[in-house]
Motif scaffolding. Structure first.
Motif, PDB file in Angstrom:
ATOM      1  N   ASP A 212       0.821  -1.201   0.000  1.00 40.85           N
ATOM      2  CA  ASP A 212       0.000   0.000   0.000  1.00 40.85           C
ATOM      3  C   ASP A 212       0.860   1.258   0.000  1.00 40.85           C
ATOM      4  O   ASP A 212       0.487   2.282  -0.537  1.00 40.85           O
ATOM      5  CB  ASP A 212      -0.918   0.024   1.227  1.00 40.85           C
TER       6      ASP A 212
ATOM      7  N   ALA B 178       4.010   3.512  -1.110  1.00 47.74           N
ATOM      8  CA  ALA B 178       4.914   3.607  -2.244  1.00 47.74           C
ATOM      9  C   ALA B 178       6.341   3.405  -1.777  1.00 47.74           C
ATOM     10  O   ALA B 178       6.752   3.943  -0.760  1.00 47.74           O
ATOM     11  CB  ALA B 178       4.786   4.971  -2.913  1.00 47.74           C
TER      12      ALA B 178
ATOM     13  N   ALA C  43       1.101   7.784  -4.929  1.00 48.58           N
ATOM     14  CA  ALA C  43      -0.223   7.390  -5.383  1.00 48.58           C
ATOM     15  C   ALA C  43      -1.027   8.636  -5.699  1.00 48.58           C
ATOM     16  O   ALA C  43      -1.061   9.581  -4.930  1.00 48.58           O
ATOM     17  CB  ALA C  43      -0.921   6.566  -4.300  1.00 48.58           C
ATOM     18  N   ALA C  44      -1.692   8.626  -6.852  1.00 49.02           N
ATOM     19  CA  ALA C  44      -2.465   9.793  -7.265  1.00 49.02           C
ATOM     20  C   ALA C  44      -3.934   9.552  -6.970  1.00 49.02           C
ATOM     21  O   ALA C  44      -4.418   8.435  -7.076  1.00 49.02           O
ATOM     22  CB  ALA C  44      -2.273  10.034  -8.760  1.00 49.02           C
ATOM     23  N   PRO C  45      -4.678  10.577  -6.590  1.00 53.78           N
ATOM     24  CA  PRO C  45      -6.099  10.397  -6.326  1.00 53.78           C
ATOM     25  C   PRO C  45      -6.854  10.086  -7.612  1.00 53.78           C
ATOM     26  O   PRO C  45      -6.571  10.662  -8.650  1.00 53.78           O
ATOM     27  CB  PRO C  45      -6.529  11.754  -5.757  1.00 53.78           C
TER      28      PRO C  45
ATOM     29  N   ASP D 257     -11.040   0.176 -10.262  1.00 56.70           N
ATOM     30  CA  ASP D 257     -10.049  -0.770  -9.773  1.00 56.70           C
ATOM     31  C   ASP D 257     -10.336  -2.198 -10.211  1.00 56.70           C
ATOM     32  O   ASP D 257      -9.522  -3.095  -9.985  1.00 56.70           O
ATOM     33  CB  ASP D 257      -9.974  -0.722  -8.247  1.00 56.70           C
TER      34      ASP D 257
ATOM     35  N   ARG E  46       3.894   2.337 -10.520  1.00 49.89           N
ATOM     36  CA  ARG E  46       2.803   2.322  -9.544  1.00 49.89           C
ATOM     37  C   ARG E  46       2.102   3.672  -9.589  1.00 49.89           C
ATOM     38  O   ARG E  46       2.696   4.706  -9.305  1.00 49.89           O
ATOM     39  CB  ARG E  46       3.375   2.069  -8.146  1.00 49.89           C
TER      40      ARG E  46
ATOM     41  N   SER F 279      -1.142   3.976  -8.085  1.00 50.20           N
ATOM     42  CA  SER F 279      -1.716   3.921  -6.742  1.00 50.20           C
ATOM     43  C   SER F 279      -1.649   2.468  -6.308  1.00 50.20           C
ATOM     44  O   SER F 279      -1.184   1.609  -7.062  1.00 50.20           O
ATOM     45  CB  SER F 279      -3.170   4.435  -6.733  1.00 50.20           C
ATOM     46  N   ALA F 280      -2.149   2.169  -5.117  1.00 46.37           N
ATOM     47  CA  ALA F 280      -2.119   0.786  -4.645  1.00 46.37           C
ATOM     48  C   ALA F 280      -2.950  -0.138  -5.519  1.00 46.37           C
ATOM     49  O   ALA F 280      -2.748  -1.354  -5.520  1.00 46.37           O
ATOM     50  CB  ALA F 280      -2.624   0.723  -3.201  1.00 46.37           C
ATOM     51  N   SER F 281      -3.880   0.418  -6.286  1.00 44.30           N
ATOM     52  CA  SER F 281      -4.793  -0.402  -7.079  1.00 44.30           C
ATOM     53  C   SER F 281      -4.758  -0.088  -8.563  1.00 44.30           C
ATOM     54  O   SER F 281      -5.586  -0.575  -9.324  1.00 44.30           O
ATOM     55  CB  SER F 281      -6.230  -0.219  -6.572  1.00 44.30           C
ATOM     56  N   GLN F 282      -3.781   0.738  -8.987  1.00 43.30           N
ATOM     57  CA  GLN F 282      -3.675   1.118 -10.395  1.00 43.30           C
ATOM     58  C   GLN F 282      -2.207   1.153 -10.826  1.00 43.30           C
ATOM     59  O   GLN F 282      -1.330   1.555 -10.065  1.00 43.30           O
ATOM     60  CB  GLN F 282      -4.284   2.501 -10.624  1.00 43.30           C
TER      61      GLN F 282
ATOM     62  N   TYR G 260      -3.196   3.145 -18.407  1.00 46.24           N
ATOM     63  CA  TYR G 260      -3.386   2.649 -17.041  1.00 46.24           C
ATOM     64  C   TYR G 260      -3.988   1.248 -17.084  1.00 46.24           C
ATOM     65  O   TYR G 260      -4.546   0.805 -18.084  1.00 46.24           O
ATOM     66  CB  TYR G 260      -4.321   3.586 -16.263  1.00 46.24           C
TER      67      TYR G 260
END
Length: 294
Positions: free
Chosen positions: A21, A23, A30-32, A161, A217, A219-222, A272
């Protein structure tokens, strides 16, 4: 017709470690995923780091599957066994419109493809998969899509996601798509910082493009990647780690597909993918189980 043997006991490859989770040092933050200011272009790795990662990729790749050309720059894909496992998704058959990309993924019965969920939402009745499509021709046949599998979070809420889908295609001339072309394996929780090759079909052309680069990376999910020219039509393009596995010794590993954030990106040069975690693995198993019942 007897089922073709699968060349792996469980086509899903578990990873030795989960995605973190937080970086790692030096990774982009991680970007919003809320439509906020787009991220700045990523900081490129050092030349030494790129050379090291590409060397690792080449060590496990055949010539056909190897990253080629300048990293991050797309070019016309060769017509070979590896790129022919990637195809255009059409509505209305070969004479219709190609609007997305998909690829053959290993499964016990040999008739499965993977793409982005936003490519297959809705009725499957007029959708077909045409592997190796070039210049208006279907060199390996036209494969009707018969069933689609999406995560409920995508189906009900369009969760970026989980913008991943598996689909079944009907046999053609008594053979499955995997018997005809071979297949790549699926992997989950593989982490980031891989060199991958993407092959896909821009909607403005009838020829596939390909590009290799390092995965970042987002984000944690992208995940994100810099590769030029991936315009509308390339959604669903596989993020392939080249390899020498399988019965044809050119089986790679799919760790993502163009989709996810902004359904794959808001510019042609940055793409992405939803991170392939446990829920993607569960969805794959669900597709395999349902396929076994049919």
């Amino acid at each position: 017709m007897p089922n073709p043997p699968s060349h792996c006991e469980v086509p899903l490859i578990p990873a030795p470690h989960p995605a973190e989770d937080a970086a790692p040092d030096g990774a982009p933050p991680a970007a919003p995923l809320d439509g906020a200011e787009p991220p700045a272009p990523r900081r490129r790795p050092t030349v030494a780091a790129v050379a090291w990662l590409v060397a690792l990729a080449l060590a496990g790749a055949t010539g056909a599957a190897s990253p080629s050309g300048e990293l991050g720059t797309s070019h016309l894909a060769s017509a070979d066994r590896v790129s022919d496992r990637v195809g255009a998704v059409f509505t209305g058959g070969l004479g219709g419109t190609h609007y997305c990309t998909a690829s053959v993924i290993d499964s016990p019965k040999g008739n499965m493809i993977v793409t982005a969920a936003h490519c297959l939402s809705g009725d499957d009745g007029d959708k077909v998969f045409i592997p190796g499509y070039r210049d208006g021709t279907a060199p390996h046949g036209v494969w009707p899509i018969t069933r689609t599998f999406e995560d409920p979070a995508w189906t009900t809420g369009g969760d970026p996601d989980l913008d991943v889908a598996f689909a079944l295609v009907a046999p053609v001339n008594g053979r499955t798509v995997e018997q005809t072309l071979g297949a790549n394996r699926l992997a989950v929780d593989e982490g980031f910082d891989h060199v991958v090759t993407m092959t896909g079909y821009p909607g403005s052309t009838d020829l596939p493009i390909t590009c290799s680069d390092l995965v970042d990376r987002f984000s944690a999910s992208q995940m994100r990647i810099d590769c030029t020219g991936y315009s509308d039509g390339t959604s669903g393009s596989p993020w392939l780690i080249p390899g020498q596995g399988g019965p044809t010794h050119d089986e790679g590993t799919v760790i993502g597909v163009i989709g996810g954030f902004e359904t794959g990106g808001y510019t042609d040069d940055i793409s992405y993918s939803s991170y392939f975690g446990d829920r993607v693995g569960d969805l794959y198993r669900e597709a395999v189980a349902q396929d076994a019942k049919d």
